[in-house]
Design a protein around this motif. Structure first.
Motif, PDB file in Angstrom:
ATOM      1  N   LYS A  35       1.610   9.880   3.992  1.00  7.70           N
ATOM      2  CA  LYS A  35       1.110   9.213   2.786  1.00  7.70           C
ATOM      3  C   LYS A  35       0.813  10.217   1.680  1.00  7.70           C
ATOM      4  CE  LYS A  35      -2.809   6.433   1.153  1.00  7.70           C
ATOM      5  NZ  LYS A  35      -4.047   5.720   1.565  1.00  7.70           N
TER       6      LYS A  35
ATOM      7  N   VAL B 174       4.412  10.654  -7.212  1.00  3.50           N
ATOM      8  CA  VAL B 174       3.789   9.733  -8.167  1.00  3.50           C
ATOM      9  C   VAL B 174       2.273   9.842  -8.050  1.00  3.50           C
ATOM     10  CG1 VAL B 174       5.692   8.072  -8.277  1.00  3.50           C
ATOM     11  CG2 VAL B 174       3.964   7.840  -6.491  1.00  3.50           C
ATOM     12  N   GLU B 175       1.605   9.611  -9.156  1.00  2.78           N
ATOM     13  CA  GLU B 175       0.157   9.786  -9.205  1.00  2.78           C
ATOM     14  C   GLU B 175      -0.596   8.619  -8.573  1.00  2.78           C
ATOM     15  OE1 GLU B 175      -2.184  11.853 -12.717  1.00  2.78           O
ATOM     16  OE2 GLU B 175      -1.895   9.718 -13.133  1.00  2.78           O
ATOM     17  N   SER B 176       0.018   7.413  -8.572  1.00  2.54           N
ATOM     18  CA  SER B 176      -0.690   6.216  -8.120  1.00  2.54           C
ATOM     19  C   SER B 176       0.313   5.114  -7.805  1.00  2.54           C
ATOM     20  CB  SER B 176      -1.641   5.722  -9.219  1.00  2.54           C
ATOM     21  OG  SER B 176      -0.886   5.330 -10.366  1.00  2.54           O
ATOM     22  N   LYS B 177      -0.193   4.001  -7.257  1.00  2.00           N
ATOM     23  CA  LYS B 177       0.676   2.847  -7.006  1.00  2.00           C
ATOM     24  C   LYS B 177       1.199   2.276  -8.319  1.00  2.00           C
ATOM     25  CE  LYS B 177      -0.578  -1.400  -5.483  1.00  2.00           C
ATOM     26  NZ  LYS B 177      -0.988  -2.499  -4.557  1.00  2.00           N
ATOM     27  N   ASP B 178       0.380   2.279  -9.362  1.00  2.00           N
ATOM     28  CA  ASP B 178       0.847   1.801 -10.668  1.00  2.00           C
ATOM     29  C   ASP B 178       2.003   2.660 -11.180  1.00  2.00           C
ATOM     30  OD1 ASP B 178      -0.912  -0.283 -10.775  1.00  2.00           O
ATOM     31  OD2 ASP B 178      -2.356   0.710 -12.083  1.00  2.00           O
ATOM     32  N   ALA B 179       1.905   3.972 -10.969  1.00  2.00           N
ATOM     33  CA  ALA B 179       2.990   4.864 -11.386  1.00  2.00           C
ATOM     34  C   ALA B 179       4.255   4.585 -10.585  1.00  2.00           C
ATOM     35  CB  ALA B 179       2.564   6.320 -11.213  1.00  2.00           C
TER      36      ALA B 179
ATOM     37  N   ARG C 191       3.166  10.370 -13.864  1.00  2.25           N
ATOM     38  CA  ARG C 191       1.815   9.957 -14.218  1.00  2.25           C
ATOM     39  C   ARG C 191       1.656   8.439 -14.232  1.00  2.25           C
ATOM     40  NH1 ARG C 191      -0.849  14.397 -12.982  1.00  2.25           N
ATOM     41  NH2 ARG C 191      -0.032  16.241 -14.069  1.00  2.25           N
ATOM     42  N   THR C 192       0.422   7.995 -14.055  1.00  2.97           N
ATOM     43  CA  THR C 192       0.097   6.577 -14.169  1.00  2.97           C
ATOM     44  C   THR C 192       0.351   6.129 -15.605  1.00  2.97           C
ATOM     45  OG1 THR C 192      -1.594   6.773 -12.463  1.00  2.97           O
ATOM     46  CG2 THR C 192      -1.735   4.862 -13.932  1.00  2.97           C
TER      47      THR C 192
ATOM     48  N   TYR D 273       2.070  11.407  -3.142  1.00  5.06           N
ATOM     49  CA  TYR D 273       1.341  11.807  -4.344  1.00  5.06           C
ATOM     50  C   TYR D 273       1.897  13.092  -4.956  1.00  5.06           C
ATOM     51  CZ  TYR D 273      -1.845   8.096  -3.095  1.00  5.06           C
ATOM     52  OH  TYR D 273      -2.380   6.856  -2.803  1.00  5.06           O
TER      53      TYR D 273
ATOM     54  N   GLN E 252       0.850  -1.187   0.000  1.00  4.81           N
ATOM     55  CA  GLN E 252       0.000   0.000   0.000  1.00  4.81           C
ATOM     56  C   GLN E 252       0.891   1.244   0.000  1.00  4.81           C
ATOM     57  OE1 GLN E 252      -3.350  -0.342  -0.232  1.00  4.81           O
ATOM     58  NE2 GLN E 252      -3.002  -2.560  -0.260  1.00  4.81           N
ATOM     59  N   MET E 253       0.345   2.331  -0.495  1.00  2.00           N
ATOM     60  CA  MET E 253       1.115   3.575  -0.506  1.00  2.00           C
ATOM     61  C   MET E 253       1.526   3.975   0.908  1.00  2.00           C
ATOM     62  SD  MET E 253       1.528   4.503  -3.659  1.00  2.00           S
ATOM     63  CE  MET E 253       1.605   6.266  -4.034  1.00  2.00           C
TER      64      MET E 253
END
Length: 231
Positions: free
Chosen positions: A42, A49-54, A78-79, A46, A30-31
């Motif tokens: 947390k 990075v924009e997301s966990k995928d990013a 970005r993702t 952001y 998790q982030m």
């Protein structure tokens, strides 16, 4: 407007995120886990990075780079588009899958010194695996949560290398240039697993044996060559 930050902060993020993904796998990470490892809130992640995928895409691309950010990228990163991370991994694996020494040996008909040839293959394989050990460990751990990544890693890259090594060992053994082997594919798997454990996995062993990297490499190379090569 996109932000930039000093490259050492991004490098530290990559280092912490890599370790968390390796310890927990992609699905469980998790982030908040990465933020805790980095020592920030947390929400601060952001900004990077924009997301966990990013974040995972960033780690997959930069885990083994000594200086991944010569020019810090605009933030937040970005993702990636669907399939972009897999495409990068596929291309990198295709580029680095077969050590040059093994490829040369497979195309060689005359072998003046089989022992030296084998030693060269094992040394180059060990060096390549050790150089990319964080990325290898990341893929090995995260592939369990990602079927397409698992197919690329376990069936494609690792399976392909084992097949080529098995082909090499069978050809040299059949010509009596190496020791007789009851099952070359088993020998190839044993060779790879031995190299990968000492070059990669031992660094994450919960009860590590304190061994200098150069000593570990020399021991593995001599052990494998002595087991397979004729005197």
């Amino acid at each position: 407007m996109a932000r930039t930050v000093p490259d050492d902060r991004l490098a530290r993020l990559v280092e912490c995120a890599t370790q968390v993904f390796i310890e927990q796998g992609y699905r469980r990470t998790q982030m908040a886990d990465v933020a805790k490892a980095l020592g920030v809130a947390k929400g601060t992640l952001y900004l990077y990075v924009e997301s966990k995928d990013a974040l995972f895409d960033l780690v997959a691309r930069c885990a083994d780079d000594e200086r991944p950010f010569e020019t810090p990228p605009p933030l937040p990163i970005r993702t990636p588009k669907p399939g972009a991370t897999l495409k990068y991994v596929r291309e990198r694996l295709a580029k680095n899958q077969v050590p040059a020494a093994l490829a040369a040996a497979l195309g060689r008909s005359r072998v003046p010194d089989p022992r030296a040839e084998l030693e060269g293959i094992v040394r180059k394989l060990y060096d390549a695996v050790a150089r990319d050990r964080r990325g290898i460990k990341l893929l090995d751990r995260s592939a369990r949560d990602h079927p397409e990544l698992a197919a690329l890693w376990f069936e494609g890259a690792r399976g392909g290398l084992m097949a080529l090594l098995g082909q090499y060992l069978e050809a040299r053994s059949r010509r009596k240039l190496l020791r007789p082997l009851p099952h070359p594919a088993v020998a190839a798997r044993l060779l790879i697993e031995t190299v990968v454990f000492w070059a990669v996995h031992r660094h994450w062993d919960p009860h590590p044996q304190p061994v200098d990297d150069c000593v570990a490499k020399e021991t593995v190379v001599r052990f494998i060559v002595s087991a397979l090569a004729k005197e």
